[in-house]
Scaffold this active site. Structure first.
Site, mmCIF file in Angstrom:
data_model
loop_
_atom_site.group_PDB
_atom_site.id
_atom_site.type_symbol
_atom_site.label_atom_id
_atom_site.label_comp_id
_atom_site.label_asym_id
_atom_site.label_seq_id
_atom_site.Cartn_x
_atom_site.Cartn_y
_atom_site.Cartn_z
ATOM 1 N N LYS A 53 -1.296 4.349 -11.973
ATOM 2 C CA LYS A 53 -0.587 5.391 -11.217
ATOM 3 C C LYS A 53 0.914 5.098 -11.214
ATOM 4 C CE LYS A 53 -4.709 6.611 -8.686
ATOM 5 N NZ LYS A 53 -5.601 6.491 -7.544
ATOM 6 N N GLN A 97 -5.428 4.063 -1.887
ATOM 7 C CA GLN A 97 -6.519 3.831 -2.845
ATOM 8 C C GLN A 97 -7.812 3.472 -2.103
ATOM 9 O OE1 GLN A 97 -6.162 4.392 -6.129
ATOM 10 N NE2 GLN A 97 -8.257 3.834 -6.579
ATOM 11 N N ASP A 120 -4.101 13.516 -2.912
ATOM 12 C CA ASP A 120 -5.512 13.353 -3.288
ATOM 13 C C ASP A 120 -6.331 14.580 -2.885
ATOM 14 O OD1 ASP A 120 -6.318 10.978 -4.587
ATOM 15 O OD2 ASP A 120 -6.032 9.799 -2.756
HETATM 16 N N1 GUN Z 1 -10.818 5.648 -5.608
HETATM 17 C C1 GUN Z 1 -11.522 6.181 -6.649
HETATM 18 N N2 GUN Z 1 -11.036 7.390 -6.965
HETATM 19 C C2 GUN Z 1 -10.021 7.638 -6.118
HETATM 20 C C3 GUN Z 1 -9.123 8.733 -5.958
HETATM 21 O O1 GUN Z 1 -9.178 9.747 -6.656
HETATM 22 N N3 GUN Z 1 -8.193 8.591 -4.983
HETATM 23 C C4 GUN Z 1 -8.138 7.503 -4.168
HETATM 24 N N4 GUN Z 1 -7.201 7.474 -3.227
HETATM 25 N N5 GUN Z 1 -8.946 6.474 -4.290
HETATM 26 C C5 GUN Z 1 -9.880 6.547 -5.263
#
Ligand code: GUN
Length: 283
Positions: A53, A97, A120
């Site tokens: 990211k 996350q 998200d």
């Molecule tokens: N963990 C696995 N996929 C995701 C996601 O799309 N966003 C976040 N914040 N955590 C994750």
């Protein structure tokens, strides 16, 4: 013989677009999209995602901050950080996350994020907006799937769409996005009876269950578009999806590979949401 949908290519074209939009936003308004990513603890997979990211932000010219917090972080410390980021004008998107360590309350953290910065699209306000079809942020993985389907040029309207999996992150929002494009949508899950009868009706089949090679050729209609959201590691260490590529590929019209299908799209969609959040501040 199916055509392979190349997620790397589609993802690269989204990032090219975002690079151009960033340059324009900076030049016209002096605004550079900013993303804050929070990770708590040492989960190896999460660390890789967060690093990707951060790299993605750099690639398209965004400002980014990454908070790598220790496993011992308290709920109060985490919420205070989120609140501080809510008030920071340089930050347009906030992402924590998941999964979080067990002593932390994920829902409380999601609720603390300003919905206008919730890139998200996990906050109930944004989930509700997706439900009614009036949304700015698209949930990242389902949005990536929609882009891949779009890249085939096939119109979703009126098609039988079957989603296997009902998670809040993928299955449920995926079904909504397909519905908004006028698909006839069925969601299947672990209690679905006669699963292969249902999946054989699908013109578009999206699989997101987390079981290696679960969908086999006999479960797929001739000419279907098959999108594999799965990412599983086999005993021999190789990555594989939820779809048994070898038996499904000869029947499908289009299919996504694993790796190189849905995976590369997800972060590009997160970056797209961050751009949207930044642009929304100009309204
Ligand atoms: N963990 C696995 N996929 C995701 C996601 O799309 N966003 C976040 N914040 N955590 C994750």
């Amino acid at each position: 013989m199916a055509k392979i949908i190349n997620g790397k290519e589609v993802s690269a074209s989204v990032r090219e677009e975002l690079k151009r939009e960033t340059a324009e936003l900076v030049e016209k308004y002096g605004v550079r999209p900013g993303l804050a990513v929070i990770i708590v603890g040492d989960d190896p997979a999460s660390k890789v995602y967060v690093n990707n990211k951060e790299k993605g932000c750099a690639e398209v010219g965004y400002y980014s901050e990454v908070y790598r917090l220790p496993e011992t972080t308290t709920q109060q410390e985490l919420i205070s950080l989120v609140k501080r980021l809510n008030d920071d004008d340089k930050i347009h998107g906030i992402l924590c996350q998941l999964p979080l360590p067990k002593h932390l309350d994920e829902n409380a953290v999601i609720l603390a994020i300003n919905p206008e910065k919730d890139v998200d699209a996990f906050h109930p306000v944004n989930v509700g907006r997706i439900m009614i079809g009036d949304y700015s942020f698209l949930p990242c993985t389902p949005a990536g799937v929609m882009k891949l389907i779009e890249s085939t040029g096939v119109d979703i309207s009126g098609k039988e769409c079957v989603v296997i999996g009902r998670s809040n992150i993928v299955g449920k929002p995926q079904a909504m996005l397909l519905l908004h494009k006028n698909g006839t949508v069925t969601i299947c899950h672990s209690r679905t009876k006669n699963l292969s009868e249902v999946t054989r009706r699908a013109d578009i089949l999206v699989v997101a269950i987390g079981k290696a090679d679960f969908v086999t050729g006999d479960m797929v209609k001739d000419g279907a578009i098959v999108i594999d959201v799965g990412m599983n590691r086999r005993a021999d260490g190789k990555l594989t999806g939820d779809v048994d590529f070898a038996s499904v590929e000869p029947k499908a019209s289009y299919i996504t590979p694993v790796p190189g299908g849905v995976g590369p799209m997800t972060i590009s969609m997160l970056l797209r949401n961050t751009m949207t959040a930044a642009k929304n501040t100009l309204k």
